[in-house]
Enzyme design. Sequence first.
Site, PDB file in Angstrom:
ATOM      1  CG  HIS A   1      -1.782   1.212   1.373  1.00 34.18           C
ATOM      2  ND1 HIS A   1      -3.112   1.229   1.037  1.00 34.18           N
ATOM      3  CD2 HIS A   1      -1.494   2.470   1.828  1.00 34.18           C
ATOM      4  CE1 HIS A   1      -3.612   2.437   1.266  1.00 34.18           C
ATOM      5  NE2 HIS A   1      -2.649   3.201   1.755  1.00 34.18           N
ATOM      6  CD  GLU A   2       1.596   3.617   3.753  1.00 36.06           C
ATOM      7  OE1 GLU A   2       1.824   4.685   3.147  1.00 36.06           O
ATOM      8  OE2 GLU A   2       0.567   3.439   4.441  1.00 36.06           O
TER       9      GLU A   2
ATOM     10  CG  HIS B   1       0.539   6.488  -0.666  1.00 41.36           C
ATOM     11  ND1 HIS B   1      -0.498   7.172  -1.255  1.00 41.36           N
ATOM     12  CD2 HIS B   1       0.010   5.907   0.449  1.00 41.36           C
ATOM     13  CE1 HIS B   1      -1.593   7.025  -0.538  1.00 41.36           C
ATOM     14  NE2 HIS B   1      -1.318   6.257   0.503  1.00 41.36           N
TER      15      HIS B   1
ATOM     16  CG  HIS C   1       0.467   8.882  -7.107  1.00 50.03           C
ATOM     17  ND1 HIS C   1      -0.676   9.231  -6.416  1.00 50.03           N
ATOM     18  CD2 HIS C   1       0.378   9.510  -8.311  1.00 50.03           C
ATOM     19  CE1 HIS C   1      -1.427  10.010  -7.172  1.00 50.03           C
ATOM     20  NE2 HIS C   1      -0.809  10.206  -8.316  1.00 50.03           N
TER      21      HIS C   1
END
Length: 649
Positions: free
Chosen positions: A448-449, A452, A455
């Site tokens: 998940h992290e 980020h 991105h």
Amino acid sequence: MKTSVNSLTEKINNIKRRPASFQQLPGLFGVPELSSPAGFKVAQQKALRKTELLVATACSNPPGALTVETFDQLSDSLCKVADLADFVKVGHPDPAFRKAAEKACINIGTAVEKLNTNVDLCMSLKKLLENKEVLETLDPDTRKVAELLMFDFEISGVHLDESKRGKAVSLNVNLLDLNNEFLNGSLLPNRIEKKALPEHIRHLFSIDGKSIQIGSLHADSPNELVREAAYKIFLYPNSSLLHCLDDLLACRNELAKLVGYETFAHRALKRTMVETPETVMKFLELLTVKLSDRYGRTSRLNGHLKGDSENKWLSVYVFVCRYNIDSSLYSPYFSLGACMGGLNMLFSQLLGVSFQNEQPMAGEVWSEDVRKLAVFHETEGLLGYIYCDFFRRPDKPHQDCHFTIQGGRLKEDGEYQHPLVVLMLSLPPPTHSTPTLLTPGMMENLFHEMGHAMHSMLGRTRYQHVTGTRCSTDFAEVPSVLMEFFATDHQVVRKFARHYQTGQPLPKTLLSCLCESKRICGAADTQLQIFYAALDQVYHGKPQNRSTTDILKEMQEKFYGLPYVPNTAWQLRFSHLIGYGAKYYSYLMSRAIASMIWRQCFQKDPFNREMGERYRREMLAHGGIKEPMLMVQGCQVWGPHDFVSALCG
């Protein structure tokens, strides 16, 4: 000095301590001023002096593209200090650094609020936006950034008279203090006398002399008594923090009404995908109704956990995370090195992106176990850097999060400013004989992290004001939530999950159970997120003459159906109220979009390079410069879907 990801894997699994001289010079993240806590004052003074010059330039130059470029330089100069300090105030092990960073955050934040109500500065932008002839000469990105900057002025109260503008600044400065107080308090562990807990479970918590320190819910523990003790102690009410939350919500409401909004939620949701809190609540209520059938099909699981009326609350933090999953069976296959290797393999095949371990300069990192990854594209070269602060340590918050330290942008000399980010996790450190082993939940959080981070790395925008994760909040979680689908897909997991001792792959039975648990628990997990989002909306709606705990009781019963546990105050651990105030629904909205993308682009072939390139081109590359719905359409996932059906499918 750069090494391959295989070397990185070895280094992460077998951390060796560096000499004592490691912490000396030159400065955090390579910033010369930050070799000591006093350097924050120097850095902020330098940024503020540059700000004065840039404000003068913006106000004196004729309207044009240079106006927007100057504003972005202004934003970049302040963010380079504020964003860095925002991480250091919670992540640095040295209290002196944390305190200095906290002061820097407040000082820079105060300066920003004054700039947001600076009439002359606003007029320089207004003249540009009202000059149709000049406006037509601007490229679409420059025009979009100008509009976003003007919106920031408007919601800050620049249109008010001088007295009210001063009041708005005062309220915003007060909010900086309240935000900081609540965030710090929400992350602090609770203590209890050692003798208050049964002797046979004490060793499972952090022991400090005669007391035990509990800094999390221990939701992954297979021991029911451990989970119960952690829940009741970690969530025990703190009266001063309850008052802080009351003051925070009242201050936000007063500010919103001052600048012309009905509630803080109305102000926060302006220019998001949903626009109004009424739309959010309709979305949450409709989603709850649509989930009822599927939730009914999971009643057997709920019943299993609701057998003892004393432990109904357990389902909130146990069942929705993993049903019938024994983490100890999986952890040997999820060493940190194996998981990082899996991420490297996935990004390489999907996006042509890979990690290389880079030796930081002396003083560049804040702890000897922090690793610096250089992110490279196979044809474009260096994209940016990820600092991996993965391991638990005393006084480190028990949370997983992504911090932007420096945003990417096109500099005045034509070079691109590489993004810098920190990924902070709370993983157990390796021992002399065993590498760091992750539970399935930890592995999913890592993915998940890292979503980020990618991105941030791939959001190659001209302006840092809209780079990477600086986009609409209800879209910012899409890349990270999408990575959760990869983390629990059998085609992906079987590629990297290997036993750290034997090298054997994860058995098919365990792999099937892992993937199935995500599907089975999906409805309950979504319902839990609905409860959090509804609570957030009510807290930021019209003020109510009752306590935040009473509101929590009602929302929990209405949207989750489980009774409140006496003498607990979960809202005091709801740290998302700071960064996601009135916007927590964003996780659900992002999950709906990510679900669409996964099903239509990656479910059949999660390593499809053509789809990976389209995903980067249409979504990741734009940061906040492009409307979210246009990005979704660009990935060709917009069709006979809606957000509710995407979450209930």
